[in-house]
Design an enzyme around this catalytic site. Structure first.
Site, PDB file in Angstrom:
ATOM      1  N   PRO A   2       0.761  -1.231   0.000  1.00 28.12           N
ATOM      2  CA  PRO A   2       0.000   0.000   0.000  1.00 28.12           C
ATOM      3  C   PRO A   2       0.797   1.290   0.000  1.00 28.12           C
ATOM      4  CG  PRO A   2      -0.160  -1.171   2.105  1.00 28.12           C
ATOM      5  CD  PRO A   2       0.967  -1.716   1.342  1.00 28.12           C
ATOM      6  N   GLU A   3       0.995   1.843  -1.163  1.00 29.49           N
ATOM      7  CA  GLU A   3       1.320   3.254  -1.273  1.00 29.49           C
ATOM      8  C   GLU A   3       0.066   3.885  -1.880  1.00 29.49           C
ATOM      9  OE1 GLU A   3       5.160   4.329  -2.931  1.00 29.49           O
ATOM     10  OE2 GLU A   3       5.949   2.342  -2.508  1.00 29.49           O
ATOM     11  N   HIS A  90      -5.491 -13.550  10.145  1.00 30.81           N
ATOM     12  CA  HIS A  90      -5.142 -12.133  10.030  1.00 30.81           C
ATOM     13  C   HIS A  90      -6.302 -11.263   9.558  1.00 30.81           C
ATOM     14  CE1 HIS A  90      -1.148 -13.243  11.061  1.00 30.81           C
ATOM     15  NE2 HIS A  90      -0.959 -13.938   9.970  1.00 30.81           N
ATOM     16  N   ARG A 108       0.996  -8.069   9.416  1.00 31.21           N
ATOM     17  CA  ARG A 108       1.990  -7.413  10.278  1.00 31.21           C
ATOM     18  C   ARG A 108       1.369  -6.418  11.246  1.00 31.21           C
ATOM     19  NH1 ARG A 108       6.865  -5.587   6.494  1.00 31.21           N
ATOM     20  NH2 ARG A 108       7.840  -5.147   8.495  1.00 31.21           N
ATOM     21  N   ARG A 151      17.244  22.987   2.443  1.00 33.36           N
ATOM     22  CA  ARG A 151      17.292  21.670   3.074  1.00 33.36           C
ATOM     23  C   ARG A 151      18.466  20.874   2.515  1.00 33.36           C
ATOM     24  NH1 ARG A 151      12.267  20.290   5.341  1.00 33.36           N
ATOM     25  NH2 ARG A 151      13.390  18.533   6.249  1.00 33.36           N
TER      26      ARG A 151
END
Length: 269
Positions: A2-3, A90, A108, A151
């Site tokens: 999942p992005e 799960h 997880r 930065r």
DNA sequence: CGTGTGCCCTGACAGC
DNA sequence: TGCTGTCAGGGCACAC
């Protein structure tokens, strides 16, 4: 996996199944994921009707007619299973409508589930500091120029910072930097305006292509044993250590605090 | 404040 | 129905 594109794909897969449906039953099969489930989550959802679905950054949004939005995050291993034949160990959070059963599966357990007043989403702590959507109009070279100004941190680290731009993860950052020909280690503040424009275009291109590819996995998502994964074949550098780049260089991999970066040192500067 | 590190958790592999 | 080591898309707490 999942992005942003995977969450978008997930939401698009859930929409036809959930939108307009009444939640008949909610089952919590353990007390927590990354955090405890919200107090009274089952009661607060049961009987509600889903009015719409959406996405913000890597979070999926399920709006209800009670003025609450169910906000889910898939963490590293989360996914929704639609009409699984049976529940596995799960499958932690289960929603049933008259026609379907949906299980949030997360081996997880880095994911999360929250219930937030829809009108207060923008001020919700996890959302308040998020940067612009990378596919939205606010994400442009001017925005990056401001975020990167002075930065010295590597550009890769800043692109992964959800306050700079919301929704990119390790894979698509590697891919976008490759397309823009910018080295991931490059100090963000030293990147020219012209290159920032290229980077914005690259981010959009990578995400759009991934969402398009994700579309082809929607059918799989709708299967109980749905597996993911046609995106991988479109990766240009991610997972391709040692393979040749089109420029004649070789893809390299480095690890910083346990996270892999892939890039071509010959054409990314 | 900006920057870098390590940890939460389980499963899939590679190598022995 | 081995074992051990390594790695995995994220986010956050923490140290400096």
């Amino acid at each position: 996996m999942p992005e942003l594109p995977e969450v978008e794909t997930t939401v698009r897969g859930l929409e036809p199944v959930l939108k307009g449906a009444r939640i008949e039953r909610v089952t919590l099969r353990r007390a927590d994921l990354r955090r405890p489930f919200p107090e009274g989550l089952g009661q607060r959802l049961t009987g509600a009707t889903v009015t719409g679905l959406g996405r913000r950054a890597k979070y999926g949004l399920i709006d209800t007619d009670r003025g609450d939005t169910l906000v889910f995050h898939l963490g590293m291993s989360g996914r929704w299973r639609i009409d699984p034949e049976e529940l596995g160990k799960h499958d932690h959070f289960v929603i049933e409508t008259a026609k379907h059963r949906l299980a949030l599966n997360d081996a997880r357990r880095f994911g999360s589930v929250d219930l937030v007043p829809t009108g207060g989403l923008a001020e919700w702590p996890a959302f308040a500091a998020l940067g612009p959507e990378p596919l939205g109009a606010e994400f442009d070279a001017a925005h990056l120029a401001q975020a990167f100004e002075d930065r010295i941190a590597p550009v890769k680290a800043l692109l992964l910072d959800q306050r700079v731009v919301a929704g990119l993860g390790n894979i698509y950052v590697c891919e976008a930097l490759y397309l823009a020909r910018i080295a991931p280690t490059r100090a963000a503040g030293t990147i020219s305006r012209k290159q920032l424009t290229k980077l914005v275009d690259a981010v959009r291109e990578v995400l759009t292509a991934a969402i398009r590819a994700g579309g082809s996995t929607l059918r799989d998502y709708a299967r109980p044993d749905g597996e993911l994964g046609y995106f991988a074949k479109e990766w240009r550098v991610y997972g391709r250590e040692g393979e040749p780049c089109a420029c004649g260089g070789l893809v390299e991999r480095r690890v910083d605090s346990g996270r892999s970066t892939f890039w071509c040192p010959r054409c990314q500067k």
